[in-house]
Enzyme design. Structure first.
Site, PDB file in Angstrom:
ATOM      1  N   CYS A  76       0.819  -1.211   0.000  1.00 37.12           N
ATOM      2  CA  CYS A  76       0.000   0.000   0.000  1.00 37.12           C
ATOM      3  C   CYS A  76       0.851   1.259   0.000  1.00 37.12           C
ATOM      4  O   CYS A  76       0.500   2.266  -0.626  1.00 37.12           O
ATOM      5  CB  CYS A  76      -0.923  -0.008   1.211  1.00 37.12           C
ATOM      6  SG  CYS A  76      -0.029  -0.242   2.771  1.00 37.12           S
ATOM      7  N   HIS A  92      -1.212   0.638   7.358  1.00 37.13           N
ATOM      8  CA  HIS A  92      -1.727   0.812   6.001  1.00 37.13           C
ATOM      9  C   HIS A  92      -1.523   2.266   5.582  1.00 37.13           C
ATOM     10  O   HIS A  92      -1.802   3.185   6.357  1.00 37.13           O
ATOM     11  CB  HIS A  92      -3.213   0.450   5.965  1.00 37.13           C
ATOM     12  CG  HIS A  92      -3.809   0.417   4.592  1.00 37.13           C
ATOM     13  ND1 HIS A  92      -3.287  -0.337   3.571  1.00 37.13           N
ATOM     14  CD2 HIS A  92      -4.901   1.050   4.061  1.00 37.13           C
ATOM     15  CE1 HIS A  92      -4.032  -0.183   2.479  1.00 37.13           C
ATOM     16  NE2 HIS A  92      -5.002   0.659   2.753  1.00 37.13           N
ATOM     17  N   ASN A 119      -7.801   4.840  -1.628  1.00 38.08           N
ATOM     18  CA  ASN A 119      -7.235   3.574  -1.177  1.00 38.08           C
ATOM     19  C   ASN A 119      -6.609   2.847  -2.363  1.00 38.08           C
ATOM     20  O   ASN A 119      -6.680   3.317  -3.505  1.00 38.08           O
ATOM     21  CB  ASN A 119      -8.325   2.722  -0.518  1.00 38.08           C
ATOM     22  CG  ASN A 119      -7.769   1.698   0.451  1.00 38.08           C
ATOM     23  OD1 ASN A 119      -6.558   1.524   0.575  1.00 38.08           O
ATOM     24  ND2 ASN A 119      -8.648   1.001   1.146  1.00 38.08           N
TER      25      ASN A 119
END
Length: 335
Positions: free
Chosen positions: A141, A281, A301
């Protein structure tokens, strides 16, 4: 014997449904129907043994979603690509397994005093935010947060939208305390790009979703960093200023179980931590606003456009929710 049956199982037995084991959920016909529909939608197939396990997990997640949505919350949950997985599996495959702690990162962002616009959305300002990508089953990520921020910075400065190579960061940025699919930090990735003298494009260094050896070719670099702005830890108002005046901002936060099934609304949690040692994250703040008296961030995201609100989510702003103000940074592009 019958008196020891869980009430739900006893009801299932009375209805003629097979009795489940003591350690299992009693999955009803509606849950089985939704599971098969979900399997078809997501093109899932299982062995007989795995089917039973995934059905149990799906039913458990289904019930958590329904219980949450029947409660008094500022966001809704829904089935998605993670619905046949336990949170332990999701953490192992999609979140950082190598602990990251940005508390040692030296801040260098000097902010003004405002005022700032009540709302900002870089997606609506022009072609300044690249499409939502999908990291797959790799804790990369941080690479998508990094490329997303630099793609936006270059587009804002030049009007040209690029697609930069996350895989280069996965494969090549270890000397800057990043760990490929096990985790990393955007601030450290920006430093890598700065001192490495560039990052290649997605077309010449395509994403693989797994750790590999470094294949960087300097002559094919298309994105460059002149400097890195590291925002003072916990200074969420500085994040507001940066997003309002300069650029989308990369940040990290702690994902807990309820976030995985997020669908819409303003996410908040009482089960997450707010310290830099717990973040797992990294994402990209592309704007902010307020709804029904609740300030929020608009966040991109990297779980594909089918997750959340077309790949985006809102998260409560002004409370360092889940540590989101602990590790914020953005790049100044060299153009």
């Amino acid at each position: 014997m019958w008196a020891t049956l869980p009430l739900l199982c006893a009801g299932a037995w009375l209805l003629g449904v097979p009795v489940c084991g003591a350690a299992e959920l009693c999955v009803n016909s509606l849950e089985k129907f939704h599971f098969k529909s979900w399997m078809s939608k997501h093109r899932k197939t299982y062995s007989t043994e795995e089917y039973h396990h995934r059905l149990q997990t799906f039913a458990s997640n289904w019930r958590k979603i329904n219980a949450h949505n029947n409660g008094n919350h500022t966001f809704k949950m829904a089935l998605n690509q993670f619905s046949d997985m336990s949170f332990a599996e999701i953490k192992h495959k999609y979140l950082w397994s190598e602990p990251q702690n940005c508390s040692a990162t030296k801040s260098n962002y000097l902010r003004g005093t405002g005022p700032y616009p009540p709302s900002v959305d870089w997606r609506k300002k022009g072609n300044f935010v690249s499409p939502v990508k999908n990291q797959g089953a790799c804790g990369s990520c941080w690479t998508f947060s990094t490329t997303g921020a630099l793609e936006s910075a270059i587009a804002i400065a030049t009007g040209k939208m690029l697609s930069l190579a996350e895989q280069q960061l996965v494969d090549c940025a270890q000397d800057f305390n990043n760990h490929g699919c096990q985790g990393g930090l955007p601030s450290q990735a920006f430093e890598y790009i700065l001192y490495n003298k560039g990052i290649m494009g997605e077309d010449t260094y395509p994403y693989q979703g797994k750790d590999g050896y470094c294949k960087f070719q300097p002559g094919k670099a298309i994105g460059f960093v002149k400097d890195v702005a590291n925002i003072t830890i916990y200074d969420e108002e500085a994040m507001v200023e940066a997003v309002a005046l300069y650029n989308p901002v990369s940040f990290a936060f702690e994902v807990t179980q309820d976030f995985m099934m997020y669908r819409t609304g303003i996410y908040s949690s009482t089960s997450c931590h707010k310290t830099p040692d717990k973040v797992n994250h990294a994402v990209l703040a592309v704007g902010y606003g307020e709804k029904n008296g609740i300030p929020y961030w608009i966040v991109k995201n990297s779980w594909g456009p089918q997750w959340g609100m077309n790949g985006y989510f809102l998260i409560e702003r002004g409370k360092n929710m889940c540590g989101l103000a602990a590790c914020a940074s953005y790049p100044i592009p060299l153009v």
